[in-house]
Design a protein around this motif. Structure first.
Motif, PDB file in Angstrom:
ATOM      1  N   PHE A 137       0.831  -1.201   0.000  1.00 33.04           N
ATOM      2  CA  PHE A 137       0.000   0.000   0.000  1.00 33.04           C
ATOM      3  C   PHE A 137       0.867   1.254   0.000  1.00 33.04           C
ATOM      4  N   HIS A 138       1.900   1.247   0.809  1.00 36.12           N
ATOM      5  CA  HIS A 138       2.779   2.423   0.868  1.00 36.12           C
ATOM      6  C   HIS A 138       3.634   2.553  -0.396  1.00 36.12           C
ATOM      7  N   ALA A 139       3.864   1.449  -1.087  1.00 38.34           N
ATOM      8  CA  ALA A 139       4.524   1.531  -2.397  1.00 38.34           C
ATOM      9  C   ALA A 139       3.639   2.274  -3.386  1.00 38.34           C
ATOM     10  N   ALA A 140       2.322   2.032  -3.314  1.00 36.79           N
ATOM     11  CA  ALA A 140       1.387   2.754  -4.175  1.00 36.79           C
ATOM     12  C   ALA A 140       1.440   4.250  -3.878  1.00 36.79           C
ATOM     13  N   TYR A 141       1.574   4.592  -2.596  1.00 36.19           N
ATOM     14  CA  TYR A 141       1.718   6.003  -2.217  1.00 36.19           C
ATOM     15  C   TYR A 141       2.988   6.599  -2.838  1.00 36.19           C
ATOM     16  N   SER A 142       4.092   5.857  -2.758  1.00 33.90           N
ATOM     17  CA  SER A 142       5.353   6.351  -3.336  1.00 33.90           C
ATOM     18  C   SER A 142       5.231   6.550  -4.842  1.00 33.90           C
ATOM     19  N   LEU A 143       4.573   5.602  -5.525  1.00 32.58           N
ATOM     20  CA  LEU A 143       4.366   5.747  -6.962  1.00 32.58           C
ATOM     21  C   LEU A 143       3.547   6.994  -7.262  1.00 32.58           C
ATOM     22  N   MET A 251      12.656   8.918  -3.679  1.00 33.10           N
ATOM     23  CA  MET A 251      11.297   8.430  -3.899  1.00 33.10           C
ATOM     24  C   MET A 251      11.297   7.131  -4.713  1.00 33.10           C
ATOM     25  N   VAL A 252      12.171   7.066  -5.723  1.00 36.94           N
ATOM     26  CA  VAL A 252      12.226   5.855  -6.549  1.00 36.94           C
ATOM     27  C   VAL A 252      12.703   4.663  -5.725  1.00 36.94           C
ATOM     28  N   THR A 253      13.746   4.850  -4.920  1.00 34.54           N
ATOM     29  CA  THR A 253      14.238   3.741  -4.106  1.00 34.54           C
ATOM     30  C   THR A 253      13.232   3.365  -3.021  1.00 34.54           C
ATOM     31  N   THR A 254      12.478   4.346  -2.539  1.00 35.05           N
ATOM     32  CA  THR A 254      11.405   4.063  -1.591  1.00 35.05           C
ATOM     33  C   THR A 254      10.351   3.167  -2.237  1.00 35.05           C
ATOM     34  N   PRO A 292      32.446  13.457   0.062  1.00 39.72           N
ATOM     35  CA  PRO A 292      33.375  14.477  -0.449  1.00 39.72           C
ATOM     36  C   PRO A 292      32.813  15.246  -1.634  1.00 39.72           C
ATOM     37  N   GLY A 293      31.788  14.708  -2.266  1.00 33.40           N
ATOM     38  CA  GLY A 293      31.225  15.359  -3.438  1.00 33.40           C
ATOM     39  C   GLY A 293      29.790  14.936  -3.665  1.00 33.40           C
ATOM     40  N   ALA A 294      29.205  15.508  -4.731  1.00 33.82           N
ATOM     41  CA  ALA A 294      27.775  15.326  -4.976  1.00 33.82           C
ATOM     42  C   ALA A 294      27.397  13.883  -5.278  1.00 33.82           C
ATOM     43  N   TRP A 295      28.249  13.157  -6.029  1.00 30.93           N
ATOM     44  CA  TRP A 295      27.875  11.804  -6.426  1.00 30.93           C
ATOM     45  C   TRP A 295      27.854  10.850  -5.237  1.00 30.93           C
ATOM     46  N   VAL A 296      28.785  11.024  -4.312  1.00 32.40           N
ATOM     47  CA  VAL A 296      28.763  10.203  -3.096  1.00 32.40           C
ATOM     48  C   VAL A 296      27.552  10.584  -2.243  1.00 32.40           C
ATOM     49  N   GLY A 297      27.236  11.877  -2.219  1.00 34.57           N
ATOM     50  CA  GLY A 297      26.030  12.311  -1.518  1.00 34.57           C
ATOM     51  C   GLY A 297      24.779  11.667  -2.092  1.00 34.57           C
ATOM     52  N   MET A 298      24.734  11.542  -3.413  1.00 32.26           N
ATOM     53  CA  MET A 298      23.614  10.867  -4.062  1.00 32.26           C
ATOM     54  C   MET A 298      23.505   9.418  -3.612  1.00 32.26           C
ATOM     55  N   LEU A 299      24.653   8.750  -3.449  1.00 35.61           N
ATOM     56  CA  LEU A 299      24.653   7.373  -2.954  1.00 35.61           C
ATOM     57  C   LEU A 299      24.036   7.309  -1.561  1.00 35.61           C
ATOM     58  N   GLY A 300      24.363   8.276  -0.729  1.00 32.97           N
ATOM     59  CA  GLY A 300      23.805   8.318   0.612  1.00 32.97           C
ATOM     60  C   GLY A 300      22.294   8.454   0.609  1.00 32.97           C
ATOM     61  N   PHE A 301      21.762   9.340  -0.230  1.00 33.70           N
ATOM     62  CA  PHE A 301      20.313   9.520  -0.302  1.00 33.70           C
ATOM     63  C   PHE A 301      19.623   8.284  -0.892  1.00 33.70           C
ATOM     64  N   THR A 302      20.340   7.572  -1.764  1.00 29.19           N
ATOM     65  CA  THR A 302      19.804   6.311  -2.283  1.00 29.19           C
ATOM     66  C   THR A 302      19.655   5.285  -1.157  1.00 29.19           C
ATOM     67  N   LEU A 303      20.680   5.179  -0.313  1.00 26.55           N
ATOM     68  CA  LEU A 303      20.614   4.267   0.827  1.00 26.55           C
ATOM     69  C   LEU A 303      19.488   4.663   1.784  1.00 26.55           C
ATOM     70  N   LEU A 304      19.272   5.957   1.947  1.00 26.41           N
ATOM     71  CA  LEU A 304      18.200   6.425   2.825  1.00 26.41           C
ATOM     72  C   LEU A 304      16.836   5.948   2.341  1.00 26.41           C
ATOM     73  N   GLY A 305      16.613   6.022   1.034  1.00 27.35           N
ATOM     74  CA  GLY A 305      15.337   5.560   0.496  1.00 27.35           C
ATOM     75  C   GLY A 305      15.124   4.085   0.734  1.00 27.35           C
ATOM     76  N   ILE A 306      16.181   3.288   0.527  1.00 24.69           N
ATOM     77  CA  ILE A 306      16.074   1.837   0.720  1.00 24.69           C
ATOM     78  C   ILE A 306      15.813   1.505   2.186  1.00 24.69           C
ATOM     79  N   GLY A 307      16.465   2.233   3.090  1.00 30.43           N
ATOM     80  CA  GLY A 307      16.351   1.915   4.511  1.00 30.43           C
ATOM     81  C   GLY A 307      15.085   2.415   5.165  1.00 30.43           C
ATOM     82  N   LEU A 308      14.744   3.688   4.964  1.00 27.72           N
ATOM     83  CA  LEU A 308      13.609   4.280   5.659  1.00 27.72           C
ATOM     84  C   LEU A 308      12.268   3.742   5.175  1.00 27.72           C
ATOM     85  N   CYS A 309      12.219   3.260   3.940  1.00 25.13           N
ATOM     86  CA  CYS A 309      10.928   2.930   3.328  1.00 25.13           C
ATOM     87  C   CYS A 309      10.172   1.832   4.050  1.00 25.13           C
TER      88      CYS A 309
END
Length: 408
Positions: A137-143, A251-254, A292-309
């Motif tokens: 159900f919450h996946a439908a919300y994310s979509l 949102m996509v990883t969520t 150290p830079g934007a691309w590593v920061g993007m990796l962090g936000f990707t992990l956040l989506g996978i974990g918090l969801c």
């Protein structure tokens, strides 16, 4: 109509309701700058407008706890969802500041009732199915959130008036939601259960660990929603265009995590999935803080989506298991802490960032999310798999209707 068919239709209708709410909420929050410009709301006054929505939603969630003692949660949801959609349209239709104040007030009151009743129905349906379906159900919300944010981007790109931008979504979604609402399935809380706990003073103490988990999860979520773009641009030196990407990635990883998360719950149990999600989310915040830079920061936000969801849906499900005889009341009370976390998260990170550093500020939600590890026992163990053993038996039906929560 057989129980199997009725439950499948109820599940589909409720999933669509979650989807509609995802679209609606994204259309509102992603156009806040346009709303501010339309009504001439100052930067100093804007936080008061934004805070009013979760405060009113929390009050409405409390009222819904008492309302569902007189009418079924499906009735509340059937009328709350159209009110949310019409309130969104009203936000784009006004011309004076009091117009938007009334519209946002109506949005907050109706969204509190909607969130509470949606999750009440989700918990009771999961009990009727006898297996984990709450993450779906919450996946439908994310979509819905992804599509709503995309529609908002299109409206901003083509410089459409807010009313014109909101109207197509309301015209399509409102009648569809009303039609789907005919198939909602209400559960009989506690049917076939023994030893159910009440939610009086003593019972509410048992709910407090889950309330803490809910608040901490939403502090993490609001941090991503409100600070990811600023962090990537101001701290990690990304371009303005790239700064818009982390929330979309989140949102996509969520969506992906929630789409497959129910399988993990059935295989390993809710507590194990929540522990794993907590550790991944904490790692995500640590990567963001040290990037150290934007691309590593993007990796962090990707992990956040996978974990918090996985945390929020499983927290609602755990409340339903903890109080099988009063799951509606438990869900309504738990839902309040959704808004508590939303109210605390963004100002807390901003205050720490201004006083210390924004890298250091990312460690605050990391520490709060880790609180979930100490409360993981509240999510249950073997019982939280919902009959995983009989699901493995050959010939088991997709829907188990013999485990309580039959609709009325």
């Amino acid at each position: 109509m057989t129980d199997d068919v009725r439950l499948r239709r109820g599940r589909g209708a409720l999933g669509f309701s979650f989807f509609v709410q995802g679209v609606t909420f994204a259309l509102l929050v992603t156009r806040i700058p346009a709303i501010q410009d339309r009504y001439g709301i100052s930067d100093g006054l804007l936080p008061a407008f934004l805070a009013a929505v979760p405060v009113l939603a929390g009050a409405s969630s409390v009222a819904t706890e008492h309302l569902v003692k007189r009418v079924a949660p499906s009735v509340v949801l059937r009328w709350a969802q159209p009110l949310v959609l019409l309130s969104l349209l009203a936000v784009g239709a006004g011309s004076r500041m009091w117009h938007v104040a009334v519209a946002l007030g109506a949005f907050g009151l109706s969204v509190g009732a909607l969130d509470a009743s949606m999750n009440m129905l989700g918990v009771s349906l999961q009990r009727a199915y006898g297996r984990s379906i709450m993450l779906g159900f919450h996946a439908a919300y994310s979509l819905g959130g992804i599509l709503g944010a995309s529609a908002a981007w299109a409206g901003a790109h083509w410089e459409l008036d807010l009313f014109v931008s909101y109207l197509p979504a309301v015209v399509v979604l409102l009648p569809s939601a009303l039609l789907g609402s005919r198939h909602y399935v209400d559960g009989t809380a506690g049917q076939g259960e023994t030893g159910g706990k009440g939610t009086g003073v003593g019972g509410f103490k048992l709910l407090l660990p889950l309330c803490l988990v809910m608040a901490c999860a939403y502090i993490g979520d609001s941090t991503v929603a409100n600070w990811s773009a600023k962090y990537l641009q101001d701290v990690l030196g990304s371009s303005e265009q790239m700064a818009t990407v982390p929330y979309n990635v989140y949102m996509v990883t969520t969506l992906v995590g929630r789409a497959v998360g129910d399988l993990g719950v059935r295989r390993f149990g809710a507590a194990a999935v929540v522990r794993a999600g907590t550790l991944v989310a904490a790692a995500g915040f640590a990567v963001v803080a040290a990037a150290p830079g934007a691309w590593v920061g993007m990796l962090g936000f990707t992990l956040l989506g996978i974990g918090l969801c996985v945390i929020v849906p499983q927290t609602f499900a755990a409340a339903g298991r903890l109080f099988p005889g009063a799951s509606d009341t438990a869900v309504a009370r738990l839902n309040i802490f959704n808004y508590v976390g939303f109210l605390i998260g963004s100002p807390l990170v901003g205050a720490v960032g201004d006083a210390w550093s924004y890298r250091g500020a990312m460690l605050v939600p990391m520490a709060l999310v880790l609180v979930t590890l100490f409360q993981a026992r509240s999510f249950g163990s073997e019982g939280a798999r919902y009959g995983v053993r009989h699901e493995r038996r050959a010939g088991d039906r997709a829907v188990d209707v013999g485990r309580g929560g039959n609709g009325v």
